[in-house]
Design a protein around this motif. Structure first.
Motif, PDB file in Angstrom:
ATOM      1  N   ARG A  63       0.766  -1.151  -0.204  1.00 13.91           N
ATOM      2  CA  ARG A  63      -0.077  -0.063  -0.060  1.00 13.91           C
ATOM      3  C   ARG A  63       0.789   1.077   0.075  1.00 13.91           C
ATOM      4  O   ARG A  63       0.640   2.063  -0.822  1.00 13.91           O
ATOM      5  CB  ARG A  63      -1.059   0.107   1.311  1.00 13.91           C
ATOM      6  CG  ARG A  63      -2.034   1.077   1.136  1.00 13.91           C
ATOM      7  CD  ARG A  63      -2.945   0.926   2.344  1.00 13.91           C
ATOM      8  NE  ARG A  63      -3.908   2.069   2.134  1.00 13.91           N
ATOM      9  CZ  ARG A  63      -5.002   2.135   3.157  1.00 13.91           C
ATOM     10  NH1 ARG A  63      -5.149   1.141   4.129  1.00 13.91           N
ATOM     11  NH2 ARG A  63      -5.629   3.146   3.319  1.00 13.91           N
ATOM     12  N   THR A  64       2.033   1.182   0.545  1.00 20.14           N
ATOM     13  CA  THR A  64       2.674   2.380   0.805  1.00 20.14           C
ATOM     14  C   THR A  64       3.687   2.527  -0.500  1.00 20.14           C
ATOM     15  O   THR A  64       3.492   3.705  -1.091  1.00 20.14           O
ATOM     16  CB  THR A  64       4.001   2.054   1.798  1.00 20.14           C
ATOM     17  OG1 THR A  64       3.438   1.965   3.106  1.00 20.14           O
ATOM     18  CG2 THR A  64       4.991   3.487   2.010  1.00 20.14           C
ATOM     19  N   LEU A  65       4.077   1.397  -1.179  1.00 17.24           N
ATOM     20  CA  LEU A  65       4.669   1.601  -2.719  1.00 17.24           C
ATOM     21  C   LEU A  65       3.732   2.132  -3.622  1.00 17.24           C
ATOM     22  O   LEU A  65       4.144   2.853  -4.354  1.00 17.24           O
ATOM     23  CB  LEU A  65       5.032   0.111  -3.083  1.00 17.24           C
ATOM     24  CG  LEU A  65       6.434  -0.190  -2.095  1.00 17.24           C
ATOM     25  CD1 LEU A  65       6.679  -1.659  -2.787  1.00 17.24           C
ATOM     26  CD2 LEU A  65       7.419   0.393  -2.365  1.00 17.24           C
ATOM     27  N   ILE A 236      -2.741   8.905  -2.569  1.00 14.26           N
ATOM     28  CA  ILE A 236      -1.727   9.323  -2.489  1.00 14.26           C
ATOM     29  C   ILE A 236      -0.898   9.576  -1.254  1.00 14.26           C
ATOM     30  O   ILE A 236      -1.553   9.005   0.065  1.00 14.26           O
ATOM     31  CB  ILE A 236      -1.937  11.087  -2.701  1.00 14.26           C
ATOM     32  CG1 ILE A 236      -2.736  11.556  -1.731  1.00 14.26           C
ATOM     33  CG2 ILE A 236      -2.539  11.131  -4.021  1.00 14.26           C
ATOM     34  CD1 ILE A 236      -2.766  13.106  -1.764  1.00 14.26           C
ATOM     35  N   ALA A 237       0.358   9.418  -1.103  1.00 13.68           N
ATOM     36  CA  ALA A 237       1.145   9.214   0.008  1.00 13.68           C
ATOM     37  C   ALA A 237       0.973  10.274   1.107  1.00 13.68           C
ATOM     38  O   ALA A 237       0.688   9.722   2.280  1.00 13.68           O
ATOM     39  CB  ALA A 237       2.782   9.310  -0.260  1.00 13.68           C
ATOM     40  N   PRO A 238       0.585  11.359   0.911  1.00  9.07           N
ATOM     41  CA  PRO A 238       0.124  12.432   1.907  1.00  9.07           C
ATOM     42  C   PRO A 238      -1.111  11.946   2.709  1.00  9.07           C
ATOM     43  O   PRO A 238      -1.350  11.937   4.033  1.00  9.07           O
ATOM     44  CB  PRO A 238      -0.068  13.794   1.621  1.00  9.07           C
ATOM     45  CG  PRO A 238       0.841  13.697   0.178  1.00  9.07           C
ATOM     46  CD  PRO A 238       0.708  12.330  -0.275  1.00  9.07           C
ATOM     47  N   LEU A 239      -2.011  11.509   2.167  1.00  6.57           N
ATOM     48  CA  LEU A 239      -3.413  10.918   2.505  1.00  6.57           C
ATOM     49  C   LEU A 239      -3.026   9.744   3.372  1.00  6.57           C
ATOM     50  O   LEU A 239      -3.629   9.576   4.392  1.00  6.57           O
ATOM     51  CB  LEU A 239      -4.399  10.524   1.763  1.00  6.57           C
ATOM     52  CG  LEU A 239      -5.621   9.937   1.972  1.00  6.57           C
ATOM     53  CD1 LEU A 239      -6.318  11.172   2.987  1.00  6.57           C
ATOM     54  CD2 LEU A 239      -6.482   9.537   0.790  1.00  6.57           C
ATOM     55  N   ILE A 243      -4.002   8.997   7.408  1.00  4.52           N
ATOM     56  CA  ILE A 243      -4.545   7.790   7.721  1.00  4.52           C
ATOM     57  C   ILE A 243      -3.598   7.135   8.564  1.00  4.52           C
ATOM     58  O   ILE A 243      -4.225   6.686   9.835  1.00  4.52           O
ATOM     59  CB  ILE A 243      -4.828   6.775   6.642  1.00  4.52           C
ATOM     60  CG1 ILE A 243      -5.770   7.398   5.627  1.00  4.52           C
ATOM     61  CG2 ILE A 243      -5.404   5.496   7.022  1.00  4.52           C
ATOM     62  CD1 ILE A 243      -5.860   6.561   4.121  1.00  4.52           C
ATOM     63  N   ARG A 244      -2.574   6.974   8.706  1.00  8.20           N
ATOM     64  CA  ARG A 244      -1.577   6.400   9.794  1.00  8.20           C
ATOM     65  C   ARG A 244      -1.622   7.296  11.032  1.00  8.20           C
ATOM     66  O   ARG A 244      -1.727   6.355  12.105  1.00  8.20           O
ATOM     67  CB  ARG A 244      -0.317   6.159   9.260  1.00  8.20           C
ATOM     68  CG  ARG A 244      -0.082   5.189   7.912  1.00  8.20           C
ATOM     69  CD  ARG A 244      -0.603   3.973   8.284  1.00  8.20           C
ATOM     70  NE  ARG A 244      -0.297   2.835   7.399  1.00  8.20           N
ATOM     71  CZ  ARG A 244      -1.307   2.073   6.873  1.00  8.20           C
ATOM     72  NH1 ARG A 244      -2.501   2.288   7.500  1.00  8.20           N
ATOM     73  NH2 ARG A 244      -1.047   1.389   5.821  1.00  8.20           N
ATOM     74  N   LEU A 245      -1.760   8.247  10.961  1.00 13.27           N
ATOM     75  CA  LEU A 245      -1.771   8.978  11.986  1.00 13.27           C
ATOM     76  C   LEU A 245      -3.203   9.045  12.786  1.00 13.27           C
ATOM     77  O   LEU A 245      -3.328   8.965  14.076  1.00 13.27           O
ATOM     78  CB  LEU A 245      -1.749  10.755  11.601  1.00 13.27           C
ATOM     79  CG  LEU A 245      -0.114  11.142  11.327  1.00 13.27           C
ATOM     80  CD1 LEU A 245      -0.169  12.463  11.036  1.00 13.27           C
ATOM     81  CD2 LEU A 245       0.906  11.010  12.577  1.00 13.27           C
ATOM     82  N   TYR A 250       2.058   6.185  14.742  1.00 12.01           N
ATOM     83  CA  TYR A 250       3.116   7.197  14.138  1.00 12.01           C
ATOM     84  C   TYR A 250       4.316   6.782  13.667  1.00 12.01           C
ATOM     85  O   TYR A 250       4.866   7.524  13.009  1.00 12.01           O
ATOM     86  CB  TYR A 250       3.281   8.124  15.609  1.00 12.01           C
ATOM     87  CG  TYR A 250       2.286   8.798  16.279  1.00 12.01           C
ATOM     88  CD1 TYR A 250       1.304   9.716  15.652  1.00 12.01           C
ATOM     89  CD2 TYR A 250       1.719   8.156  17.516  1.00 12.01           C
ATOM     90  CE1 TYR A 250       0.141  10.120  16.282  1.00 12.01           C
ATOM     91  CE2 TYR A 250       0.452   8.625  18.093  1.00 12.01           C
ATOM     92  CZ  TYR A 250      -0.213   9.773  17.383  1.00 12.01           C
ATOM     93  OH  TYR A 250      -1.055  10.131  17.803  1.00 12.01           O
ATOM     94  N   ALA A 251       4.708   5.739  13.842  1.00 12.20           N
ATOM     95  CA  ALA A 251       5.841   5.068  13.445  1.00 12.20           C
ATOM     96  C   ALA A 251       5.584   5.047  11.697  1.00 12.20           C
ATOM     97  O   ALA A 251       6.784   5.207  10.986  1.00 12.20           O
ATOM     98  CB  ALA A 251       6.373   3.645  13.990  1.00 12.20           C
TER      99      ALA A 251
END
Length: 285
Positions: A63-65, A236-239, A243-245, A250-251
């Motif tokens: 998902r990150t890639l 997109i990566a910023p989104l 989502i992770r926040l 946080y890691a």
């Protein structure tokens, strides 16, 4: 020897344009340190706590890639389009006089003043399936909004002024007599553009491309409305960082942010090297 050294030091001080070099230089370094280096250092420090194995696991997550691919791919494509059409817009505003020219020139700066969320909502309304523009493509099975295509359009909208405003001043300094001389020597329009004008404009075009690309990579407000935010499709990566926040992971958020920082710095550094090469290649200092 000491007299020569003191004389050279005095000449160096006299040649400075801004008075008080020590004060202004110290303020510049302090400002950059507080505004840029400390936040970036905190980001890298937080990422270092992950450990190498955890960082690699985050970086290689599918998902990150995919989010990174969407962000950097669409930003690069949008910046490439702006590098072409931005030069054309700058050429029209510089070389031609027509009614409403000042109005068109002011419209170019509109993405600077318009809130990004407003731009995203407006573009989504236009390019949705029932929008004014999207409805024209729907009968052909072409979907613009809520796809990577919509992201590219949004990034073109917010990145165009960077290319136009970077190229326009350089283009205004090019004397029209240069084009006339090239024509009298037998050069056609294509040769005049590629061999006379483009070498002078190449550093400015690359600068505008880098600015548009950097803005597009980190853009959030104008993209989330038109992207659809579908994982593995238009996320997109910023989104993904947001989502992770929200998941209190946080890691993973700092890890993705660090990966974006590394890739962006590497690409901008490469563009700067190409700019320096083009200046040396065509005799500009």
């Amino acid at each position: 020897m000491s007299n020569n050294t003191s004389g050279n030091r005095w000449k160096w001080r006299q040649s400075s344009v801004i008075p008080g070099f020590g004060l202004t230089f110290g303020y510049t370094v302090t400002y950059l340190f507080l505004i840029i280096l400390i936040p970036l250092g905190g980001l890298i420090w937080s990422t270092a706590k992950l450990g190498f194995s955890d960082f690699i696991a985050i970086a290689t997550d599918s998902r990150t890639l995919n989010a990174l691919r969407v962000s950097f791919g669409t930003a690069f494509l949008a910046a490439l389009v702006n590098a072409v059409f931005g030069v054309i817009v700058a050429w029209v505003l510089t070389r031609y006089r027509f009614p409403g020219r000042r109005f068109v020139d002011a419209i170019v700066d509109l993405p600077f003043a318009l809130p990004t969320a407003v731009a995203g909502i407006a573009l989504t309304t236009l390019y949705a399936n029932r929008g004014w523009v999207g409805s024209l493509f729907e009968p052909f099975g072409i979907k613009i909004a809520f796809t990577p295509t919509g992201i590219v359009i949004a990034l073109i909208f917010i990145g165009l002024p960077f290319v136009v405003r970077t190229v326009q001043p350089v283009m205004e300094e090019i004397d029209r007599q240069v084009e006339e001389v090239a024509a009298t020597l037998g050069a056609n329009r294509f040769q005049t553009i590629t061999r006379v004008l483009l070498p002078s404009l190449t550093p400015a075009i690359l600068t505008g491309f880098a600015l548009a690309f950097a803005r597009g990579v980190g853009e959030y407000g104008s993209v989330i409305f038109i992207a659809g935010n579908i994982p593995y499709v238009s996320e997109i990566a910023p989104l993904l960082i947001v989502i992770r926040l929200e998941e209190f992971n946080y890691a993973a958020a700092t890890g993705i942010a660090t990966i974006m920082l590394i890739i962006s710095f590497a690409m901008l550094f490469l563009i700067n090297l190409i700019q320096a090469w083009s200046r040396r290649r065509y005799g500009y200092v």
